[in-house]
Write an enzyme that holds these catalytic residues in place. Sequence first.
Site, PDB file in Angstrom:
ATOM      1  N   CYS A 108       0.819  -1.222   0.000  1.00 17.58           N
ATOM      2  CA  CYS A 108       0.000   0.000   0.000  1.00 17.58           C
ATOM      3  C   CYS A 108       0.851   1.270   0.000  1.00 17.58           C
ATOM      4  O   CYS A 108       0.346   2.360  -0.246  1.00 17.58           O
ATOM      5  CB  CYS A 108      -0.954   0.010   1.191  1.00 17.58           C
ATOM      6  SG  CYS A 108      -2.067  -1.384   1.182  1.00 17.58           S
ATOM      7  N   HIS A 242      -2.815   7.261   3.479  1.00 12.20           N
ATOM      8  CA  HIS A 242      -3.336   6.030   2.887  1.00 12.20           C
ATOM      9  C   HIS A 242      -4.740   5.774   3.434  1.00 12.20           C
ATOM     10  O   HIS A 242      -4.978   5.837   4.643  1.00 12.20           O
ATOM     11  CB  HIS A 242      -2.390   4.868   3.216  1.00 12.20           C
ATOM     12  CG  HIS A 242      -2.928   3.536   2.811  1.00 12.20           C
ATOM     13  ND1 HIS A 242      -3.554   3.330   1.603  1.00 12.20           N
ATOM     14  CD2 HIS A 242      -2.951   2.334   3.460  1.00 12.20           C
ATOM     15  CE1 HIS A 242      -3.938   2.061   1.525  1.00 12.20           C
ATOM     16  NE2 HIS A 242      -3.597   1.450   2.639  1.00 12.20           N
ATOM     17  N   ASN A 272     -10.296   0.437   0.862  1.00 10.82           N
ATOM     18  CA  ASN A 272      -8.838   0.485   0.775  1.00 10.82           C
ATOM     19  C   ASN A 272      -8.411   0.010  -0.622  1.00 10.82           C
ATOM     20  O   ASN A 272      -8.523  -1.180  -0.924  1.00 10.82           O
ATOM     21  CB  ASN A 272      -8.263  -0.411   1.879  1.00 10.82           C
ATOM     22  CG  ASN A 272      -6.749  -0.471   1.872  1.00 10.82           C
ATOM     23  OD1 ASN A 272      -6.108  -0.017   0.932  1.00 10.82           O
ATOM     24  ND2 ASN A 272      -6.183  -1.049   2.910  1.00 10.82           N
TER      25      ASN A 272
HETATM   26  O1  UT7 Z   1      -3.476  -1.432   3.810  1.00  9.36           O
HETATM   27  C1  UT7 Z   1      -3.166  -2.298   4.892  1.00  9.36           C
HETATM   28  C2  UT7 Z   1      -4.349  -3.208   5.065  1.00  9.36           C
HETATM   29  N1  UT7 Z   1      -4.844  -3.453   6.359  1.00  9.36           N
HETATM   30  C3  UT7 Z   1      -5.338  -2.558   7.245  1.00  9.36           C
HETATM   31  O2  UT7 Z   1      -5.232  -1.379   7.163  1.00  9.36           O
HETATM   32  C4  UT7 Z   1      -6.079  -3.172   8.403  1.00  9.36           C
HETATM   33  C5  UT7 Z   1      -5.791  -2.541   9.743  1.00  9.36           C
HETATM   34  N2  UT7 Z   1      -6.701  -3.066  10.727  1.00  9.36           N
HETATM   35  C6  UT7 Z   1      -7.998  -2.658  10.789  1.00  9.36           C
HETATM   36  O3  UT7 Z   1      -8.405  -1.817  10.018  1.00  9.36           O
HETATM   37  C7  UT7 Z   1      -8.879  -3.257  11.854  1.00  9.36           C
HETATM   38  O4  UT7 Z   1      -8.112  -4.051  12.730  1.00  9.36           O
HETATM   39  C8  UT7 Z   1     -10.060  -4.097  11.275  1.00  9.36           C
HETATM   40  C9  UT7 Z   1     -11.058  -3.187  10.630  1.00  9.36           C
HETATM   41  C10 UT7 Z   1      -9.524  -5.113  10.279  1.00  9.36           C
HETATM   42  C11 UT7 Z   1     -10.759  -4.843  12.413  1.00  9.36           C
HETATM   43  O5  UT7 Z   1     -11.211  -3.921  13.384  1.00  9.36           O
HETATM   44  P1  UT7 Z   1     -10.920  -4.204  14.936  1.00  9.36           P
HETATM   45  O6  UT7 Z   1     -11.581  -3.138  15.698  1.00  9.36           O
HETATM   46  O7  UT7 Z   1      -9.430  -4.353  15.092  1.00  9.36           O
HETATM   47  O8  UT7 Z   1     -11.695  -5.565  15.171  1.00  9.36           O
HETATM   48  P2  UT7 Z   1     -11.107  -6.975  15.629  1.00  9.36           P
HETATM   49  O9  UT7 Z   1     -10.256  -7.590  14.575  1.00  9.36           O
HETATM   50  O10 UT7 Z   1     -10.525  -6.810  16.992  1.00  9.36           O
HETATM   51  O11 UT7 Z   1     -12.463  -7.819  15.744  1.00  9.36           O
HETATM   52  C12 UT7 Z   1     -13.484  -7.447  16.683  1.00  9.36           C
HETATM   53  C13 UT7 Z   1     -14.665  -8.400  16.473  1.00  9.36           C
HETATM   54  C14 UT7 Z   1     -14.257  -9.868  16.430  1.00  9.36           C
HETATM   55  O12 UT7 Z   1     -15.272 -10.614  17.073  1.00  9.36           O
HETATM   56  P3  UT7 Z   1     -15.101 -11.080  18.604  1.00  9.36           P
HETATM   57  O13 UT7 Z   1     -13.860 -11.915  18.626  1.00  9.36           O
HETATM   58  O14 UT7 Z   1     -14.969  -9.832  19.401  1.00  9.36           O
HETATM   59  O15 UT7 Z   1     -16.370 -11.844  18.852  1.00  9.36           O
HETATM   60  C15 UT7 Z   1     -14.275 -10.184  14.956  1.00  9.36           C
HETATM   61  O16 UT7 Z   1     -14.523 -11.560  14.704  1.00  9.36           O
HETATM   62  O17 UT7 Z   1     -15.294  -8.127  15.214  1.00  9.36           O
HETATM   63  C16 UT7 Z   1     -15.419  -9.338  14.462  1.00  9.36           C
HETATM   64  N3  UT7 Z   1     -15.347  -9.010  13.042  1.00  9.36           N
HETATM   65  C17 UT7 Z   1     -16.426  -8.649  12.325  1.00  9.36           C
HETATM   66  N4  UT7 Z   1     -17.722  -8.512  12.645  1.00  9.36           N
HETATM   67  C18 UT7 Z   1     -18.558  -8.113  11.691  1.00  9.36           C
HETATM   68  C19 UT7 Z   1     -14.250  -8.976  12.232  1.00  9.36           C
HETATM   69  N5  UT7 Z   1     -14.612  -8.598  10.995  1.00  9.36           N
HETATM   70  C20 UT7 Z   1     -15.948  -8.389  11.026  1.00  9.36           C
HETATM   71  C21 UT7 Z   1     -16.886  -7.988  10.049  1.00  9.36           C
HETATM   72  N6  UT7 Z   1     -18.171  -7.856  10.431  1.00  9.36           N
HETATM   73  N7  UT7 Z   1     -16.534  -7.692   8.780  1.00  9.36           N
END
Ligand code: UT7
Length: 323
Positions: A108, A242, A272
Amino acid sequence: MKIIGTGSALPEKEVTNDMLAGFLETSDSWITTRTGIQTRRLLSKETLSELAITAAQNAIKSSGLNPEDIDYLICSNVANSYVSPSLSSIILAPLGCCCPCIDLNGACAGFIYSLDMADAFFKTGRAKNILIVAAEEPSRFCNWHERETSVLFGDGAGAVVLTEGEGFKDFRVTADTHTDVLYYKRSLEVTPYDRVEEKTMPLVMQGREVFKLAVRACIKDVDVMLERNNMTGEDIDMYLLHQANMRIIESIREHLGQPKEKFPTNLQKYGNTSSASIPILMDELSRAGELKDGMTLLLSAFGGGFVTGITIMKWSEIKYEEE
Ligand code: UT7
């Protein structure tokens, strides 16, 4: 060097969060609150090379140059349906360019890595006019049965034309090895000598880890960059960051204590788009007349690797013909 032309192109197909919630266990409210993304554009009828060509043609047109004036083409691209030839080779002749070309995979941060490389070409007198096209189809890396990754990405292309000038003040690009937090593996052909049959592995991402790495690294980049140029956050008129996650952008903004108006975003509309995100944003802002002559811009991106890139530049207004 300085930027004298910009262009972008997006797929026609718009996919809302609700459309994704129709087949994934997710919701509009989860995606919007955790990322800021509302819709994204995904390749359906078009090919990535068609998008790349349109973005590049728009950039060349706005620069006032002709395709044959370009003497180096750099394509920032993580992957596309061809492993070889490069995307830059595929689009070179259709654009009417006749020059050396190369693909650069800086994840990215690839657009800023490409700018940094172009800067070196200008400084060593290797080129007078360089075209950079960042074209990405990250939607094609994802497992569309997994909500963790597939809701985050969109496809698109952004391009700039550079010529000799005094636009860019400083660059910093960094890299570190963190292969486990973000990767996408493609299988290669099996040979009689290869013991392990590898399988294509759709994008794997430790979201929280990437989030923390991104915020930490971007804040460090911004701090180092401002300090070594004797500047403060106040001296930057606009931050083109980004477009991955609104909360990442917000963390950097809070660290700098700068107003929201200085942090334009379009991730709400496009998700993204990997290395294409900054040039698409730049093209939209420039065509909307939001980037004024003499404005100081800071561009910063992070990506898988883990890599980062940051630059500070002065903007020169571009005149666009009515389309
Ligand atoms: O260009 C580089 C590419 N990558 C990035 O920039 C990604 C950087 N990271 C992020 O943007 C965030 O970490 C995410 C948006 C990917 C995730 O957000 P988060 O606040 O860090 O959530 P998390 O991974 O801690 O997940 C929280 C909960 C989990 O459930 P439990 O374990 O709390 O029950 C996940 O399973 O949210 C759940 N979850 C979802 N729920 C609904 C994960 N993805 C989803 C989804 N819809 N799409």
